[in-house]
Enzyme design. Structure first.
Site, PDB file in Angstrom:
ATOM      1  CD  GLU A  92      32.089  53.417  34.736  1.00  0.00           C
ATOM      2  OE1 GLU A  92      32.358  54.053  36.182  1.00  0.00           O
ATOM      3  OE2 GLU A  92      31.437  54.556  34.236  1.00  0.00           O
ATOM      4  CB  CYS A 109      38.039  50.695  40.628  1.00  0.00           C
ATOM      5  SG  CYS A 109      36.016  50.183  41.086  1.00  0.00           S
TER       6      CYS A 109
HETATM    7  P1  NAD Z   1      43.043  46.477  31.608  1.00  0.00           P
HETATM    8  O1  NAD Z   1      43.057  48.008  31.572  1.00  0.00           O
HETATM    9  O2  NAD Z   1      44.296  46.189  32.003  1.00  0.00           O
HETATM   10  O3  NAD Z   1      41.780  45.609  30.825  1.00  0.00           O
HETATM   11  C1  NAD Z   1      40.311  45.461  30.775  1.00  0.00           C
HETATM   12  C2  NAD Z   1      39.339  44.981  29.504  1.00  0.00           C
HETATM   13  O4  NAD Z   1      40.773  45.868  28.301  1.00  0.00           O
HETATM   14  C3  NAD Z   1      40.386  43.672  29.042  1.00  0.00           C
HETATM   15  O5  NAD Z   1      39.352  42.687  29.285  1.00  0.00           O
HETATM   16  C4  NAD Z   1      41.407  43.803  28.582  1.00  0.00           C
HETATM   17  O6  NAD Z   1      41.301  42.353  27.747  1.00  0.00           O
HETATM   18  C5  NAD Z   1      40.937  44.930  27.494  1.00  0.00           C
HETATM   19  N1  NAD Z   1      42.298  45.045  26.750  1.00  0.00           N
HETATM   20  C6  NAD Z   1      43.409  45.459  27.283  1.00  0.00           C
HETATM   21  N2  NAD Z   1      44.844  45.907  26.769  1.00  0.00           N
HETATM   22  C7  NAD Z   1      43.555  47.116  25.723  1.00  0.00           C
HETATM   23  C8  NAD Z   1      44.256  47.005  24.737  1.00  0.00           C
HETATM   24  N3  NAD Z   1      45.803  47.314  23.981  1.00  0.00           N
HETATM   25  N4  NAD Z   1      42.831  47.426  23.126  1.00  0.00           N
HETATM   26  C9  NAD Z   1      41.888  47.141  23.750  1.00  0.00           C
HETATM   27  N5  NAD Z   1      41.357  46.254  24.940  1.00  0.00           N
HETATM   28  C10 NAD Z   1      42.532  46.469  25.887  1.00  0.00           C
HETATM   29  O7  NAD Z   1      42.417  46.141  33.449  1.00  0.00           O
HETATM   30  P2  NAD Z   1      42.052  45.218  34.160  1.00  0.00           P
HETATM   31  O8  NAD Z   1      43.561  44.799  33.995  1.00  0.00           O
HETATM   32  O9  NAD Z   1      41.595  43.873  34.023  1.00  0.00           O
HETATM   33  O10 NAD Z   1      41.256  46.038  35.333  1.00  0.00           O
HETATM   34  C11 NAD Z   1      41.889  46.490  36.328  1.00  0.00           C
HETATM   35  C12 NAD Z   1      41.695  48.051  36.133  1.00  0.00           C
HETATM   36  O11 NAD Z   1      40.627  48.546  36.005  1.00  0.00           O
HETATM   37  C13 NAD Z   1      42.140  48.707  37.773  1.00  0.00           C
HETATM   38  O12 NAD Z   1      42.679  49.524  37.067  1.00  0.00           O
HETATM   39  C14 NAD Z   1      40.729  49.596  37.854  1.00  0.00           C
HETATM   40  O13 NAD Z   1      40.690  50.216  38.896  1.00  0.00           O
HETATM   41  C15 NAD Z   1      39.966  49.922  36.796  1.00  0.00           C
HETATM   42  N6  NAD Z   1      38.621  49.419  36.930  1.00  0.00           N
HETATM   43  C16 NAD Z   1      37.579  50.690  37.839  1.00  0.00           C
HETATM   44  C17 NAD Z   1      36.539  50.220  37.651  1.00  0.00           C
HETATM   45  C18 NAD Z   1      35.725  51.267  37.692  1.00  0.00           C
HETATM   46  O14 NAD Z   1      34.360  51.019  37.965  1.00  0.00           O
HETATM   47  N7  NAD Z   1      36.035  52.662  37.297  1.00  0.00           N
HETATM   48  C19 NAD Z   1      36.225  48.397  37.873  1.00  0.00           C
HETATM   49  C20 NAD Z   1      35.962  47.485  38.497  1.00  0.00           C
HETATM   50  C21 NAD Z   1      38.321  48.147  37.525  1.00  0.00           C
END
Ligand code: NAD
Length: 459
Positions: free
Chosen positions: A206, A240
């Protein structure tokens, strides 16, 4: 326990039977409602300022709705689904039996840290799995509260939460889950998919991206502005599916800009002292938004309805409208994820469609129009995870329809039956009948059987 030890502990336990699933979901709902105040406080601490009403709507109401819908349908979802075999396989029968997968993982982001951990959990539990959750390290108070709340609902061999930093997240994403649902950025989504591939763990991703708004020339601009402001500035744009940019006829740009400013000032008079206007999650994101505005100053006309963003300690970032930024500017390339709103003038619906199609598939697309031909054309000629017509955000809370992206905005979906199916193995079972004509098409292929086989081609 580190994630590996948690995984081993869960691996030894049995799947959840149907009554346990129902009881746990009922208890989960109770605990969520008992912790409403704690959630409001934790989220407020994590964001610096998080509107309590936004927390109730986006984190608590949505999870309650998902639990209610799941409890209403769970028994029918878990039943074997019978499919009669076709005419050629007369008297035999097919069944699809949903089965729990085993230990599944959920990785969630910071922007709706409770909802985006709990809504997938509801689906995973409904399907009978044991679950590990890795909530975001950027919202430590909410993540710890999630861990505490879930420990009162679930046994230690049913659900475990891995609270921790990026190292924990990396270790977590490499565990041999039977399914992994990740919500987060597209860039990290690619890493998750790569890590999951070593165990052939199927993933639901997602992800994010830029969600456009297309306004038809004859649509009521005041109505569109109300809905856009409601969707864009909820959680200060850190959503998002927030409208990312607007495509509107050149003749309506000024009217729309004024209507958005008026509506914003009506909804959020004086953002500095307004507890309903949520702050930016941290200084890094504040600086990132500031750099988008700095770049926009040279690429389009920036309008500041409540003053320019200033460095401050409370993380409150004012709304910024950017009229006609250059298509290659930063604000038109990155997902904005904050209260900056580009407005781009177009000459025709075809130009809007070309603009959208020249970029990655959006997670969602908003159409404002009462004209059937206009709506059908945009629906038919663009590809996005979802579409909402004449409204923003409400598509997310509809029960019984899948939610997910396409292309760079994600793969797979959840919510309702789709979430249940994503976390289940849909095992097919073929039942042969006592009355069985299959010997007529099995070796040895006598002349009569050959005639029957030739005839089968025409059935
Ligand atoms: P992110 O991708 O930085 O982090 C998300 C999760 O991934 C966190 O729990 C983090 O600890 C983990 N993570 C980060 N780097 C990692 C790695 N190298 N290996 C494993 N896990 C890792 O995202 P964010 O900044 O927390 O959230 C914002 C993003 O999420 C935006 O792009 C937004 O559009 C998206 N988002 C999508 C939805 C949806 O339903 N499609 C909903 C909310 C947010």
């Amino acid at each position: 326990m580190n994630p590996q030890q948690q995984f081993e502990k869960l691996s030894l336990a049995p799947n959840l039977d149907i009554n346990t699933r129902i009881n746990r979901l009922k208890s989960l709902k109770k605990v969520i409602n008992e912790n409403t105040e704690n959630l409001i406080v934790a989220l407020n601490k994590d964001f610096g300022r998080r509107s309590a009403n936004e927390t109730i709507l986006a984190e608590i109401f949505t999870c309650n709705e998902e639990i209610n819908h799941t409890l209403k349908h769970l028994k029918s979802w878990t039943r074997p689904r019978t499919k009669m075999a076709g005419l050629k396989f007369l008297f035999s029968k097919n069944e699809i039996i949903p089965q729990p997968l085993g230990v599944v993982g959920i990785i969630s982001p910071w922007n709706y840290p409770f909802n985006l951990a709990i809504a997938p959990l509801i689906a995973a539990i409904a399907a009978g799995n044991r679950v590990m959750i890795k909530p975001s390290e950027m919202t430590p108070n909410t993540s710890q509260l999630i861990a505490d709340m879930l420990s009162t609902v679930f046994n230690e061999n049913e659900v475990l939460v891995s609270v921790g930093d990026l190292k924990v997240a990396q270790e977590f994403s490499r565990l041999p889950f039977k399914h992994l649902l990740f919500t987060g950025s597209t860039a990290v989504g690619k890493i998750i998919m790569e890590n999951a591939s070593c165990h052939l763990t199927p993933v639901t991703l997602e992800l994010g991206g830029k969600s456009p708004v297309v306004i038809e020339e004859d649509y009521d601009i005041g109505k569109a502005a109300k809905s856009i402001v409601g969707g864009k500035f909820f959680n200060a744009g850190q959503t998002c599916i927030a409208p990312d940019y607007i495509l509107v006829s050149s003749s309506k740009v000024e009217q729309l800009t004024n209507a958005i400013i008026e509506e914003f000032n009506r909804c959020y008079p004086d953002i500095t002292n307004n507890s309903e206007y949520t702050a930016i999650i941290n200084q890094n994101h504040f600086n990132r938004l500031n750099s988008l505005v700095a770049d926009s100053e040279s690429s389009g006309q920036c309008i500041y309805p409540q003053g320019k963003p200033e460095p401050n300690n409370d993380g409150v970032f004012p709304p910024v409208l950017v009229v006609n930024p250059q298509p290659n500017s930063k604000v038109m390339h990155q997902e904005i994820f904050g209260p900056i709103l580009p407005i781009i003038s177009v000459k025709s619906v075809e130009e809007s469609i070309d603009f959208i199609n020249s970029r990655d598939n959006p997670l969602t697309l908003y159409i404002f129009s009462d004209n059937k031909r206009f709506k059908d054309k945009v629906l038919r000629e663009t590809l996005s995870g979802s579409v909402a017509i004449n409204e923003t955000l409400f598509q997310f809370v509809q029960q019984g329809i899948p939610f997910g992206g396409v292309g760079q905005s994600g793969m797979g979906s959840y919510h309702g039956l789709n979430g249940f199916n994503s976390f289940s193995h849909l095992k097919t079972v073929y039942h042969q009948s006592r009355i069985n004509f299959n010997h007529l098409i099995r070796a040895p292929f006598t002349p009569l059987k050959q005639k029957i086989i030739k005839f089968l081609r025409f059935l």
